[in-house]
Design an enzyme around this catalytic site. Structure first.
Site, PDB file in Angstrom:
ATOM      1  N   GLU A 166     -21.236  20.719  34.770  1.00  0.00           N
ATOM      2  CA  GLU A 166     -21.730  21.791  35.636  1.00  0.00           C
ATOM      3  C   GLU A 166     -23.234  21.992  35.472  1.00  0.00           C
ATOM      4  O   GLU A 166     -23.943  22.285  36.440  1.00  0.00           O
ATOM      5  CB  GLU A 166     -20.973  23.094  35.344  1.00  0.00           C
ATOM      6  CG  GLU A 166     -19.531  23.079  35.827  1.00  0.00           C
ATOM      7  CD  GLU A 166     -18.826  24.393  35.579  1.00  0.00           C
ATOM      8  OE1 GLU A 166     -19.506  25.403  35.295  1.00  0.00           O
ATOM      9  OE2 GLU A 166     -17.587  24.410  35.669  1.00  0.00           O
ATOM     10  N   HIS A 219     -12.610  26.661  27.636  1.00  0.00           N
ATOM     11  CA  HIS A 219     -12.162  25.879  28.787  1.00  0.00           C
ATOM     12  C   HIS A 219     -11.922  24.428  28.394  1.00  0.00           C
ATOM     13  O   HIS A 219     -10.866  23.866  28.649  1.00  0.00           O
ATOM     14  CB  HIS A 219     -13.197  25.951  29.913  1.00  0.00           C
ATOM     15  CG  HIS A 219     -12.746  25.300  31.189  1.00  0.00           C
ATOM     16  ND1 HIS A 219     -12.792  23.932  31.393  1.00  0.00           N
ATOM     17  CD2 HIS A 219     -12.227  25.831  32.315  1.00  0.00           C
ATOM     18  CE1 HIS A 219     -12.322  23.657  32.589  1.00  0.00           C
ATOM     19  NE2 HIS A 219     -11.973  24.781  33.182  1.00  0.00           N
ATOM     20  N   VAL A 247     -16.521  34.822  31.756  1.00  0.00           N
ATOM     21  CA  VAL A 247     -15.688  35.770  32.497  1.00  0.00           C
ATOM     22  C   VAL A 247     -14.239  35.679  32.028  1.00  0.00           C
ATOM     23  O   VAL A 247     -13.807  34.668  31.478  1.00  0.00           O
ATOM     24  CB  VAL A 247     -15.757  35.499  34.019  1.00  0.00           C
ATOM     25  CG1 VAL A 247     -17.184  35.582  34.514  1.00  0.00           C
ATOM     26  CG2 VAL A 247     -15.152  34.144  34.364  1.00  0.00           C
ATOM     27  N   HIS A 272      -8.123  31.577  33.919  1.00  0.00           N
ATOM     28  CA  HIS A 272      -7.684  31.004  32.643  1.00  0.00           C
ATOM     29  C   HIS A 272      -7.268  32.091  31.655  1.00  0.00           C
ATOM     30  O   HIS A 272      -6.239  31.972  30.976  1.00  0.00           O
ATOM     31  CB  HIS A 272      -8.792  30.144  32.034  1.00  0.00           C
ATOM     32  CG  HIS A 272      -8.987  28.837  32.719  1.00  0.00           C
ATOM     33  ND1 HIS A 272      -7.973  27.908  32.865  1.00  0.00           N
ATOM     34  CD2 HIS A 272     -10.077  28.284  33.308  1.00  0.00           C
ATOM     35  CE1 HIS A 272      -8.424  26.850  33.508  1.00  0.00           C
ATOM     36  NE2 HIS A 272      -9.697  27.050  33.792  1.00  0.00           N
TER      37      HIS A 272
END
Length: 271
Positions: free
Chosen positions: A94, A149, A208, A212
């Site tokens: 990203e 993640h 955030v 997930h």
């Protein structure tokens, strides 16, 4: 008046989330903190996920810019300098995407610099631990399990490094795993059990608390982390659905990275 700042746009680049309450408590909170410190600069939040942007616009009637739109806005506002500051956890796919998205627009400005992600250096790991772990209230024999993640990029090693650094700093009840990479939930369950813990609090290691955190971690499905820990025999499994952006010390670290980027901008501008 700071001439450099008045001509600078700070673009806060996030993947984004459609969970409104978490977005306001995390990404919006980071934006407000940055704007408060750098009041003379133009501050623009931008989301890279088109799916999330469209969902927010459909459900809330709110338009959130993508990176290209933010850069166009900066140009229209007369900015000569740009700091693209990611809210991403680490260098990775990203982060690279953010750079690629910005490339076609760099010619529109005198200088464009990229800030560091949250966990860019060892000191950042320590800073996040100190900002977050003491705020999580658990029993003396209760473990804190962070759910990250995970990424296929090489920087995924930072999750294990954070676990290791936590132990070095005396947080012997802290364990770190990931949803999509290593360490996996099975690894964390095994290590937490081996350390003798029978009670755990699960919390996201993400800016955030979105899909997930609410589903993969705290959801009611059999494969959620909450239920996998219960199935593994843990007597108490608590969940703290709170994104890292809700912690003041974490937001301060983003502000610090912007400070470093602005110093780089100033020094390179004078070369």
């Amino acid at each position: 008046m700071n001439t450099l700042l008045s001509l600078t746009a700070i673009i806060l680049v996030s993947f984004g989330t459609s969970f409104k309450d978490s977005r306001e408590a995390t990404i919006d909170a980071v934006t407000k903190d940055v704007q408060a410190v750098y009041a003379e600069a133009k501050v623009y939040p931008a989301f890279t996920s088109e799916i999330i942007r469209k969902k927010i616009e459909k459900n809330e009637g709110v338009h959130i810019m993508d990176v290209a739109e933010a850069l166009e806005s900066a140009k229209a506002a007369g900015c000569k300098y740009v700091v693209l500051q990611p809210t991403h956890m680490m260098y990775g796919l990203e982060y690279n995407e953010m750079i690629e998205l910005a490339k076609p627009y760099e010619k529109n400005f005198d200088k464009v610099v990229f800030g560091q992600p949250l966990l860019a250096e060892k000191d950042d790991i320590s800073a996040v631990l100190k900002a977050v772990v003491p705020q999580i209230k658990v029993g003396k024999k209760e473990a804190v399990v962070f759910m990250g993640h995970g990424t296929e990029y090489f920087s995924n090693f930072l999750y294990a490094a954070l676990d290791y650094q936590a132990k070095l700093e005396g947080y012997n009840n802290v364990f770190v795993g990931t949803v999509e990479a290593f360490p996996a939930v099975e690894d964390v369950i095994a290590l937490t059990k081996k350390a003798g813990f029978k009670a755990v609090t699960l919390t996201p290691l993400m800016l955030v608390a979105g899909d997930h955190a609410n589903n993969d971690m705290a959801g009611d499905e059999d494969d959620s982390w909450k239920n996998q820990f219960k199935a593994a025999g843990f007597k108490t499994v608590n969940t703290l659905v709170k994104g890292l952006g809700e912690y003041e010390g974490v937001r301060a670290l983003y502000v610090s990275h912007i400070k470093d980027a602005l110093e780089k901008l100033e020094s390179e501008g004078n070369d």
